[in-house]
Design a protein around this motif. Sequence first.
Motif, PDB file in Angstrom:
ATOM      1  N   MET A  47       0.919  -0.891   0.593  1.00 45.58           N
ATOM      2  CA  MET A  47      -0.065   0.164  -0.266  1.00 45.58           C
ATOM      3  C   MET A  47       1.620   0.969  -0.232  1.00 45.58           C
ATOM      4  SD  MET A  47      -2.991   1.258   2.342  1.00 45.58           S
ATOM      5  CE  MET A  47      -3.090   0.426   4.055  1.00 45.58           C
ATOM      6  N   PHE A  48       0.649   1.992  -0.867  1.00 51.51           N
ATOM      7  CA  PHE A  48       0.995   3.321  -0.738  1.00 51.51           C
ATOM      8  C   PHE A  48       0.762   4.268  -0.100  1.00 51.51           C
ATOM      9  CE2 PHE A  48       2.287   1.004  -4.796  1.00 51.51           C
ATOM     10  CZ  PHE A  48       3.486   0.844  -4.361  1.00 51.51           C
ATOM     11  N   PRO A  49       1.632   5.596   0.441  1.00 53.81           N
ATOM     12  CA  PRO A  49       0.909   6.387   0.825  1.00 53.81           C
ATOM     13  C   PRO A  49      -0.592   7.459   0.522  1.00 53.81           C
ATOM     14  CG  PRO A  49       3.058   6.957   0.951  1.00 53.81           C
ATOM     15  CD  PRO A  49       2.580   5.690   0.010  1.00 53.81           C
ATOM     16  N   TYR A  50      -0.841   7.165  -0.791  1.00 53.13           N
ATOM     17  CA  TYR A  50      -2.124   8.274  -0.891  1.00 53.13           C
ATOM     18  C   TYR A  50      -3.445   6.861  -0.519  1.00 53.13           C
ATOM     19  CZ  TYR A  50      -0.578   5.563  -5.399  1.00 53.13           C
ATOM     20  OH  TYR A  50      -0.067   4.792  -6.266  1.00 53.13           O
ATOM     21  N   HIS A  51      -2.746   5.394  -0.983  1.00 54.48           N
ATOM     22  CA  HIS A  51      -3.690   5.058  -0.543  1.00 54.48           C
ATOM     23  C   HIS A  51      -4.477   5.452   0.640  1.00 54.48           C
ATOM     24  CE1 HIS A  51      -1.895   2.035  -3.942  1.00 54.48           C
ATOM     25  NE2 HIS A  51      -3.675   2.781  -4.573  1.00 54.48           N
ATOM     26  N   ALA A  52      -3.130   5.014   1.631  1.00 50.65           N
ATOM     27  CA  ALA A  52      -3.873   5.357   2.948  1.00 50.65           C
ATOM     28  C   ALA A  52      -4.407   6.780   3.835  1.00 50.65           C
ATOM     29  CB  ALA A  52      -2.672   5.325   4.231  1.00 50.65           C
ATOM     30  N   ARG A  53      -4.069   7.708   2.681  1.00 52.51           N
ATOM     31  CA  ARG A  53      -4.719   8.832   2.899  1.00 52.51           C
ATOM     32  C   ARG A  53      -6.178   9.017   2.210  1.00 52.51           C
ATOM     33  NH1 ARG A  53      -6.458  12.818   6.091  1.00 52.51           N
ATOM     34  NH2 ARG A  53      -6.527  14.684   5.560  1.00 52.51           N
ATOM     35  N   MET A  54      -6.337   8.409   1.179  1.00 55.59           N
ATOM     36  CA  MET A  54      -7.738   8.076   0.670  1.00 55.59           C
ATOM     37  C   MET A  54      -8.399   7.580   0.628  1.00 55.59           C
ATOM     38  SD  MET A  54      -8.268   7.473  -3.344  1.00 55.59           S
ATOM     39  CE  MET A  54      -7.010   5.715  -2.967  1.00 55.59           C
ATOM     40  N   ALA A  55      -8.440   5.818   2.101  1.00 55.34           N
ATOM     41  CA  ALA A  55      -9.041   5.730   3.077  1.00 55.34           C
ATOM     42  C   ALA A  55      -9.466   6.167   4.048  1.00 55.34           C
ATOM     43  CB  ALA A  55      -8.524   4.309   3.499  1.00 55.34           C
ATOM     44  N   GLU A  56      -8.597   7.207   4.825  1.00 52.31           N
ATOM     45  CA  GLU A  56      -8.622   7.691   5.986  1.00 52.31           C
ATOM     46  C   GLU A  56      -9.943   8.957   5.328  1.00 52.31           C
ATOM     47  OE1 GLU A  56      -6.349  11.367   8.716  1.00 52.31           O
ATOM     48  OE2 GLU A  56      -4.827  10.379   7.466  1.00 52.31           O
ATOM     49  N   LEU A  57      -9.406   9.529   4.442  1.00 51.69           N
ATOM     50  CA  LEU A  57     -10.790  10.572   4.025  1.00 51.69           C
ATOM     51  C   LEU A  57     -11.648  10.246   3.635  1.00 51.69           C
ATOM     52  CD1 LEU A  57      -8.519  12.575   1.671  1.00 51.69           C
ATOM     53  CD2 LEU A  57      -9.002  13.651   3.863  1.00 51.69           C
ATOM     54  N   TRP A  58     -12.057   8.755   2.629  1.00 52.46           N
ATOM     55  CA  TRP A  58     -13.245   8.188   2.562  1.00 52.46           C
ATOM     56  C   TRP A  58     -13.752   7.928   4.175  1.00 52.46           C
ATOM     57  CZ3 TRP A  58     -15.497   3.498   3.773  1.00 52.46           C
ATOM     58  CH2 TRP A  58     -16.226   3.051   3.578  1.00 52.46           C
ATOM     59  N   SER A  59     -12.818   7.776   5.130  1.00 50.50           N
ATOM     60  CA  SER A  59     -13.586   7.036   6.570  1.00 50.50           C
ATOM     61  C   SER A  59     -13.845   8.346   6.789  1.00 50.50           C
ATOM     62  CB  SER A  59     -12.708   7.083   7.586  1.00 50.50           C
ATOM     63  OG  SER A  59     -12.253   5.668   6.810  1.00 50.50           O
ATOM     64  N   VAL A  60     -13.690   9.943   6.927  1.00 49.79           N
ATOM     65  CA  VAL A  60     -14.413  10.914   7.413  1.00 49.79           C
ATOM     66  C   VAL A  60     -15.115  11.735   6.381  1.00 49.79           C
ATOM     67  CG1 VAL A  60     -13.378  13.324   7.697  1.00 49.79           C
ATOM     68  CG2 VAL A  60     -11.498  11.568   8.086  1.00 49.79           C
ATOM     69  N   ALA A  61     -15.472  11.414   5.474  1.00 53.71           N
ATOM     70  CA  ALA A  61     -16.151  11.547   4.787  1.00 53.71           C
ATOM     71  C   ALA A  61     -17.619  10.945   5.150  1.00 53.71           C
ATOM     72  CB  ALA A  61     -16.052  11.990   3.471  1.00 53.71           C
ATOM     73  N   LYS A  62     -17.708  10.048   5.630  1.00 55.85           N
ATOM     74  CA  LYS A  62     -18.963   9.085   6.213  1.00 55.85           C
ATOM     75  C   LYS A  62     -18.977  10.234   7.672  1.00 55.85           C
ATOM     76  CE  LYS A  62     -19.348   5.020   5.918  1.00 55.85           C
ATOM     77  NZ  LYS A  62     -20.124   4.387   4.858  1.00 55.85           N
ATOM     78  N   LYS A  63     -18.370  10.676   8.124  1.00 60.53           N
ATOM     79  CA  LYS A  63     -19.643  10.815   9.204  1.00 60.53           C
ATOM     80  C   LYS A  63     -19.262  12.980   8.441  1.00 60.53           C
ATOM     81  CE  LYS A  63     -16.600   7.862  12.252  1.00 60.53           C
ATOM     82  NZ  LYS A  63     -15.557   7.822  12.873  1.00 60.53           N
ATOM     83  N   ARG A  64     -19.122  12.906   8.557  1.00 61.50           N
ATOM     84  CA  ARG A  64     -19.323  14.716   7.739  1.00 61.50           C
ATOM     85  C   ARG A  64     -18.542  14.415   6.557  1.00 61.50           C
ATOM     86  NH1 ARG A  64     -14.146  17.188   6.891  1.00 61.50           N
ATOM     87  NH2 ARG A  64     -12.838  16.296   8.367  1.00 61.50           N
ATOM     88  N   LEU A  65     -18.804  16.009   5.917  1.00 60.42           N
ATOM     89  CA  LEU A  65     -18.546  16.593   4.715  1.00 60.42           C
ATOM     90  C   LEU A  65     -16.714  17.235   4.576  1.00 60.42           C
ATOM     91  CD1 LEU A  65     -21.310  18.931   3.146  1.00 60.42           C
ATOM     92  CD2 LEU A  65     -20.822  16.436   2.723  1.00 60.42           C
ATOM     93  N   LEU A  66     -16.348  16.761   3.417  1.00 59.67           N
ATOM     94  CA  LEU A  66     -15.394  16.945   3.040  1.00 59.67           C
ATOM     95  C   LEU A  66     -15.246  18.916   2.761  1.00 59.67           C
ATOM     96  CD1 LEU A  66     -13.399  14.222   1.397  1.00 59.67           C
ATOM     97  CD2 LEU A  66     -13.723  14.098   4.083  1.00 59.67           C
ATOM     98  N   ASN A  67     -14.012  19.251   3.711  1.00 59.85           N
ATOM     99  CA  ASN A  67     -13.951  20.479   3.437  1.00 59.85           C
ATOM    100  C   ASN A  67     -13.052  20.984   2.112  1.00 59.85           C
ATOM    101  OD1 ASN A  67     -11.167  20.216   4.173  1.00 59.85           O
ATOM    102  ND2 ASN A  67     -11.233  20.628   6.161  1.00 59.85           N
ATOM    103  N   GLU A  68     -12.659  21.716   1.707  1.00 57.21           N
ATOM    104  CA  GLU A  68     -11.989  22.401   0.428  1.00 57.21           C
ATOM    105  C   GLU A  68     -10.927  21.009   0.122  1.00 57.21           C
ATOM    106  OE1 GLU A  68     -11.023  25.750  -1.841  1.00 57.21           O
ATOM    107  OE2 GLU A  68     -12.844  26.219  -1.019  1.00 57.21           O
ATOM    108  N   ASP A  69      -9.836  21.521   1.836  1.00 58.78           N
ATOM    109  CA  ASP A  69      -8.550  20.828   1.400  1.00 58.78           C
ATOM    110  C   ASP A  69      -8.152  19.524   0.914  1.00 58.78           C
ATOM    111  OD1 ASP A  69      -7.097  23.304   1.316  1.00 58.78           O
ATOM    112  OD2 ASP A  69      -7.186  23.806   3.174  1.00 58.78           O
TER     113      ASP A  69
END
Length: 83
Positions: free
Chosen positions: A1-23
Amino acid sequence: MFPYHARMAELWSVAKKRLLNEDELTEMNHCLELNAKHCWQLARLQNESLLASMTGDTEWQHETCARLEELQITGKVTYGDAR
């Protein structure tokens, strides 16, 4: 797994709880772009390997397999003399 895969999974998990901000949305798009490039490189190399096998070109197949391994380890692939 590459760093962008881990970050994408993290952001996906956050998006399940709230809307992602612009950044975060920008970061997710960067991760998705890197993932798409990786997938296309992988597909290309797998197809090249299959073609080399079907044509009996063992040298090309070995070169392609080395590039596949490089992609799996480093996330990048170098192309020497392209066919």
